[in-house]
Design an enzyme around this catalytic site. Structure first.
Site, PDB file in Angstrom:
ATOM      1  N   ASP A   1      22.014 -13.662   1.853  1.00  0.00           N
ATOM      2  CA  ASP A   1      20.738 -12.972   2.070  1.00  0.00           C
ATOM      3  C   ASP A   1      20.371 -13.105   3.534  1.00  0.00           C
ATOM      4  O   ASP A   1      20.036 -14.193   4.009  1.00  0.00           O
ATOM      5  CB  ASP A   1      19.653 -13.597   1.181  1.00  0.00           C
ATOM      6  CG  ASP A   1      18.356 -12.805   1.177  1.00  0.00           C
ATOM      7  OD1 ASP A   1      18.143 -12.001   2.111  1.00  0.00           O
ATOM      8  OD2 ASP A   1      17.557 -12.999   0.251  1.00  0.00           O
TER       9      ASP A   1
ATOM     10  N   GLY B   1      20.489  -3.935   0.304  1.00  0.00           N
ATOM     11  CA  GLY B   1      21.571  -4.838  -0.080  1.00  0.00           C
ATOM     12  C   GLY B   1      21.407  -6.244   0.451  1.00  0.00           C
ATOM     13  O   GLY B   1      22.386  -6.897   0.804  1.00  0.00           O
TER      14      GLY B   1
ATOM     15  N   ARG C   1      17.995 -11.171   5.138  1.00  0.00           N
ATOM     16  CA  ARG C   1      16.749 -10.473   5.413  1.00  0.00           C
ATOM     17  C   ARG C   1      15.783 -11.315   6.252  1.00  0.00           C
ATOM     18  O   ARG C   1      15.700 -12.527   6.071  1.00  0.00           O
ATOM     19  CB  ARG C   1      16.060 -10.088   4.094  1.00  0.00           C
ATOM     20  CG  ARG C   1      16.790  -9.011   3.327  1.00  0.00           C
ATOM     21  CD  ARG C   1      16.188  -8.790   1.953  1.00  0.00           C
ATOM     22  NE  ARG C   1      16.420  -9.922   1.057  1.00  0.00           N
ATOM     23  CZ  ARG C   1      16.054  -9.941  -0.225  1.00  0.00           C
ATOM     24  NH1 ARG C   1      15.413  -8.905  -0.745  1.00  0.00           N
ATOM     25  NH2 ARG C   1      16.305 -11.001  -0.975  1.00  0.00           N
TER      26      ARG C   1
ATOM     27  N   HIS D   1       8.590  -5.626  -0.271  1.00  0.00           N
ATOM     28  CA  HIS D   1       9.613  -4.962  -1.083  1.00  0.00           C
ATOM     29  C   HIS D   1      10.763  -4.476  -0.208  1.00  0.00           C
ATOM     30  O   HIS D   1      10.585  -3.681   0.713  1.00  0.00           O
ATOM     31  CB  HIS D   1       9.002  -3.768  -1.822  1.00  0.00           C
ATOM     32  CG  HIS D   1       9.947  -3.143  -2.807  1.00  0.00           C
ATOM     33  ND1 HIS D   1      10.088  -3.612  -4.100  1.00  0.00           N
ATOM     34  CD2 HIS D   1      10.816  -2.109  -2.689  1.00  0.00           C
ATOM     35  CE1 HIS D   1      10.984  -2.884  -4.739  1.00  0.00           C
ATOM     36  NE2 HIS D   1      11.453  -1.963  -3.897  1.00  0.00           N
TER      37      HIS D   1
ATOM     38  N   CYS E   1      14.906  -3.116  -8.953  1.00  0.00           N
ATOM     39  CA  CYS E   1      14.110  -2.794  -7.762  1.00  0.00           C
ATOM     40  C   CYS E   1      13.116  -1.664  -7.990  1.00  0.00           C
ATOM     41  O   CYS E   1      11.958  -1.753  -7.567  1.00  0.00           O
ATOM     42  CB  CYS E   1      15.037  -2.455  -6.598  1.00  0.00           C
ATOM     43  SG  CYS E   1      16.168  -3.794  -6.169  1.00  0.00           S
TER      44      CYS E   1
ATOM     45  N   GLN F   1      10.264  -2.977  -9.960  1.00  0.00           N
ATOM     46  CA  GLN F   1       9.421  -3.859  -9.162  1.00  0.00           C
ATOM     47  C   GLN F   1       8.554  -3.085  -8.178  1.00  0.00           C
ATOM     48  O   GLN F   1       7.386  -3.434  -7.949  1.00  0.00           O
ATOM     49  CB  GLN F   1      10.283  -4.870  -8.407  1.00  0.00           C
ATOM     50  CG  GLN F   1      10.905  -5.923  -9.318  1.00  0.00           C
ATOM     51  CD  GLN F   1      11.568  -7.035  -8.533  1.00  0.00           C
ATOM     52  OE1 GLN F   1      12.175  -6.789  -7.485  1.00  0.00           O
ATOM     53  NE2 GLN F   1      11.468  -8.248  -9.024  1.00  0.00           N
TER      54      GLN F   1
ATOM     55  N   LYS G   1      10.733 -15.511   0.447  1.00  0.00           N
ATOM     56  CA  LYS G   1       9.582 -14.742   0.905  1.00  0.00           C
ATOM     57  C   LYS G   1       8.355 -15.641   1.026  1.00  0.00           C
ATOM     58  O   LYS G   1       7.604 -15.558   1.999  1.00  0.00           O
ATOM     59  CB  LYS G   1       9.301 -13.586  -0.059  1.00  0.00           C
ATOM     60  CG  LYS G   1      10.378 -12.526  -0.096  1.00  0.00           C
ATOM     61  CD  LYS G   1      10.033 -11.406  -1.069  1.00  0.00           C
ATOM     62  CE  LYS G   1      11.141 -10.366  -1.124  1.00  0.00           C
ATOM     63  NZ  LYS G   1      10.838  -9.258  -2.052  1.00  0.00           N
TER      64      LYS G   1
END
Length: 254
Positions: free
Chosen positions: A178, A145, A180, A102, A118, A121, A206
């Site tokens: 993105d 973000g 991440r 998460h 979010c 979730q 993910k």
């Protein structure tokens, strides 16, 4: 001044977790009773700190809890964010374990913002993990973000209020759609559990990150909900532009 009592109490609660690309200092488990839908549910909480300096690396290599404590007050950790994980049940040994990666959302998780899903979730995945009997929720602090940070996210929101979608706003500010990374979280996951996992997500990135790491993901569970007039464009963008799974008809045709 370092007190021997603190060192003795902490030394068995601190571990060094290494992967091919990163090193993290993991502290825990800590018993954490959580209010979930009016019921008290007990999780085991861990937090980890990426090793970024030669001094930190030396502390890890010597496995010195005392060295770590000596440096702690000078690290200014309150100026940044550290990631953590909530573990429920016998996560290490359970045959079936749910996990959720998460990304932190200050506005959604804390303030209950309806601009995204979010907060929903976060709490729904906790419910799912408890109902399953074993699992872990990884709370990833440098993912705000989609990795641009809270201040930049505030600017992106202004752009979204003027017609841009989430992807367009991030790109306009000079960021990737993105950015991440799940590398550190996956290394902590492997430290806590070697057996297969079921991933709670709508995000193919993910799933791909876990599989690329060699982690055995036996199943994916979707997580859609809390659709409203305030977040429907955001959710549509996830599906149409970011390729998210679970193409919910309520979202696509709202």
């Amino acid at each position: 001044m370092i007190h021997n009592k603190a060192v003795s109490l902490l030394k068995d609660k601190i571990a060094t977790v290494q992967s091919d690309t990163s090193t993290n200092i993991l502290v825990g488990p800590i018993r954490l009773p959580v209010n979930l839908d009016g019921q008290t549910v007990v999780f085991q909480w861990y937090s980890w700190l990426p090793v970024q300096s030669e001094e930190d690396m030396a502390a890890c290599q010597t496995a010195s809890t005392e060295t770590l404590i000596k440096r702690l007050s000078s690290l200014n950790l309150a100026e940044g964010q550290q990631s953590s994980v909530l573990v429920y049940g016998d996560f290490e040994h359970a045959g079936d374990a749910l996990i959720r990666m998460h990304s932190i959302c200050h506005t959604g998780d804390i303030f209950g913002s309806k601009r995204c899903d979010c907060g929903y979730q976060l709490h729904q995945s906790m419910r799912m993990i408890v109902e399953n009997g074993a699992g872990a929720l990884f709370y990833l602090a440098n993912h705000e973000g989609r990795g641009i940070g809270l201040f930049s996210k505030a600017m992106a929101y202004i752009l979204q209020e003027n017609g841009m979608d989430t992807v367009e706003a991030n790109l306009e500010l000079g960021f990737a759609d993105d950015s991440r990374s799940y590398t550190d979280a996956i290394s902590i996951l492997k430290h806590l559990r070697q057996q297969p996992v079921t991933l709670i997500t709508n995000n193919p990135k993910k799933l791909e990150a876990l599989k690329a790491s060699g982690m055995n993901v036996v199943k994916r569970v979707p997580l859609w909900g809390d659709v409203s007039e305030f977040n429907v464009k955001y959710l549509q963008t996830k599906v149409k532009r970011s390729g998210h799974f679970g193409q919910n008809e309520e979202i696509l045709h709202a």
